[in-house]
Design a protein around this motif. Structure first.
Motif, PDB file in Angstrom:
ATOM      1  N   GLN A   1       0.806  -1.216   0.000  1.00  0.00           N
ATOM      2  CA  GLN A   1       0.000   0.000   0.000  1.00  0.00           C
ATOM      3  C   GLN A   1       0.847   1.278   0.000  1.00  0.00           C
ATOM      4  O   GLN A   1       0.293   2.377   0.016  1.00  0.00           O
ATOM      5  N   THR A   2       2.159   1.146  -0.038  1.00  0.00           N
ATOM      6  CA  THR A   2       3.027   2.321   0.060  1.00  0.00           C
ATOM      7  C   THR A   2       3.216   2.999  -1.296  1.00  0.00           C
ATOM      8  O   THR A   2       3.032   2.400  -2.364  1.00  0.00           O
ATOM      9  N   ALA A   3       3.630   4.269  -1.216  1.00  0.00           N
ATOM     10  CA  ALA A   3       3.949   5.019  -2.431  1.00  0.00           C
ATOM     11  C   ALA A   3       5.134   4.387  -3.159  1.00  0.00           C
ATOM     12  O   ALA A   3       5.199   4.407  -4.395  1.00  0.00           O
ATOM     13  N   GLU A   4       6.057   3.810  -2.414  1.00  0.00           N
ATOM     14  CA  GLU A   4       7.195   3.139  -3.044  1.00  0.00           C
ATOM     15  C   GLU A   4       6.732   1.977  -3.910  1.00  0.00           C
ATOM     16  O   GLU A   4       7.219   1.791  -5.029  1.00  0.00           O
ATOM     17  N   ALA A   5       5.806   1.191  -3.383  1.00  0.00           N
ATOM     18  CA  ALA A   5       5.300   0.057  -4.151  1.00  0.00           C
ATOM     19  C   ALA A   5       4.549   0.532  -5.385  1.00  0.00           C
ATOM     20  O   ALA A   5       4.690  -0.044  -6.476  1.00  0.00           O
ATOM     21  N   ARG A   6       3.742   1.583  -5.236  1.00  0.00           N
ATOM     22  CA  ARG A   6       3.017   2.103  -6.406  1.00  0.00           C
ATOM     23  C   ARG A   6       3.985   2.551  -7.483  1.00  0.00           C
ATOM     24  O   ARG A   6       3.765   2.311  -8.680  1.00  0.00           O
ATOM     25  N   GLU A   7       5.067   3.199  -7.086  1.00  0.00           N
ATOM     26  CA  GLU A   7       6.074   3.620  -8.060  1.00  0.00           C
ATOM     27  C   GLU A   7       6.737   2.417  -8.715  1.00  0.00           C
ATOM     28  O   GLU A   7       6.959   2.401  -9.935  1.00  0.00           O
ATOM     29  N   ALA A   8       7.034   1.391  -7.940  1.00  0.00           N
ATOM     30  CA  ALA A   8       7.684   0.197  -8.488  1.00  0.00           C
ATOM     31  C   ALA A   8       6.795  -0.476  -9.529  1.00  0.00           C
ATOM     32  O   ALA A   8       7.258  -0.839 -10.618  1.00  0.00           O
ATOM     33  N   PHE A   9       5.506  -0.633  -9.206  1.00  0.00           N
ATOM     34  CA  PHE A   9       4.610  -1.317 -10.140  1.00  0.00           C
ATOM     35  C   PHE A   9       4.305  -0.448 -11.349  1.00  0.00           C
ATOM     36  O   PHE A   9       4.171  -0.948 -12.471  1.00  0.00           O
ATOM     37  N   MET A  10       4.209   0.857 -11.157  1.00  0.00           N
ATOM     38  CA  MET A  10       3.969   1.755 -12.279  1.00  0.00           C
ATOM     39  C   MET A  10       5.165   1.737 -13.221  1.00  0.00           C
ATOM     40  O   MET A  10       5.012   1.707 -14.451  1.00  0.00           O
TER      41      MET A  10
ATOM     42  N   ARG B   1       7.559   0.109 -18.271  1.00  0.00           N
ATOM     43  CA  ARG B   1       8.842  -0.370 -18.780  1.00  0.00           C
ATOM     44  C   ARG B   1       9.945   0.683 -18.651  1.00  0.00           C
ATOM     45  O   ARG B   1      10.665   0.993 -19.592  1.00  0.00           O
ATOM     46  N   ARG B   2      10.058   1.224 -17.461  1.00  0.00           N
ATOM     47  CA  ARG B   2      11.100   2.213 -17.157  1.00  0.00           C
ATOM     48  C   ARG B   2      11.686   1.906 -15.792  1.00  0.00           C
ATOM     49  O   ARG B   2      11.076   1.198 -14.990  1.00  0.00           O
TER      50      ARG B   2
END
Length: 256
Positions: free
Chosen positions: A233-242, A247-248
């Motif tokens: 649920q963290t912003a870090e995880a959202r950034e990782a999955f995004m 593909r960046r």
């Protein structure tokens, strides 16, 4: 049920085959459900004396299906999550577990091997636990079992840097029993399973119980699982999955 996991029982050996080769055998919720059901069946069925894990295609498994992770992170997922059932079934398994590992073995594809009693790797196997890359934490009690098996420094490099371990190195480090040519891999695992199936099951079960602290393993799985869910649920995880979807490279410097 799902057609992506095939289960067969012959001569006391249950063979579980991951069969989603077009997705590198990435594990979705339905597949975890079949894996959990199968291990529970093996425990209850006196005709099953050994369980073998193997996979079709060119990979053992690419780990958790990231589409499922994304659904959980965004709140789009509903229903029972079967991964916890599968992990607890591994922790509490009394039957010998054997694995034939080739190609990618990502995340749970590596951590599940820590619960297997015999593991055979092909030279092309690549064991990775890149949880930190996805802003997550180790699971399947691997935060204890992996450093206990290969030492803190090696385990930390696998967790924090996502460093891969090939099949030959896995055998040298004690993550597998032997490195086996790919065309002999399944036969080697099956031969070992057949040998175990002929051993006295009571003695095997007691030996396994003496060698493993199932209660401690299950309790650690609960702790890891709670932290894993928080991390999703963290912003870090959202950034990782995004970043993965786009593909960046992920940029965690902009995440508070």
């Amino acid at each position: 049920m799902t057609e992506h996991v095939k289960v067969a029982i012959e001569a006391g050996v249950m063979t579980i085959t991951l069969a989603r080769p077009e997705k590198k055998n990435a594990l979705n919720n339905a597949m975890y459900g079949v894996l959990a059901d199968s291990l529970e069946q093996a425990e209850a069925d006196p005709a099953v004396r050994v369980v073998v894990f193997q996979a079709d295609g060119d990979a053992f498994t690419a780990g958790n299906d990231l589409a499922d992770f994304t659904a959980q992170a965004t709140g789009a997922f509903s229903g029972e999550r079967h991964v916890g059932r599968f992990l607890k079934a591994l922790a509490n398994a009394t039957r010998p577990l054997v694995a034939a590992v080739h190609g990618q073995a990502v995340g749970v594809g590596t951590t599940m091997l820590l619960h297997c009693d015999l593991v055979f790797t092909s030279p092309d196997a690549r064991l990775t636990t890149p949880f930190v890359n996805l802003a997550l934490v180790p699971e399947a009690a691997s935060s204890w079992l992996l450093p206990a098996r290969i030492g803190h420094a090696r385990a930390y490099a696998m967790f924090a840097l996502g460093e891969a371990v090939d099949g030959t190195t896995a055998a040298a480090w004690g993550l597998s029993n032997a490195v086996v040519p790919l065309d002999e891999l399944r036969a080697r695992a099956r031969a070992s399973a057949d040998q175990l199936a002929k051993r006295p099951l009571g003695a095997l079960t007691t030996t396994k119980r003496l060698m493993r602290d199932a209660e401690k393993i299950a309790a650690l799985m609960d702790t890891e699982g709670a932290l894993f869910a928080e991390r999703l649920q963290t912003a870090e995880a959202r950034e990782a999955f995004m970043a993965f979807a786009e593909r960046r490279p992920a940029d965690f410097s902009k995440v508070a």
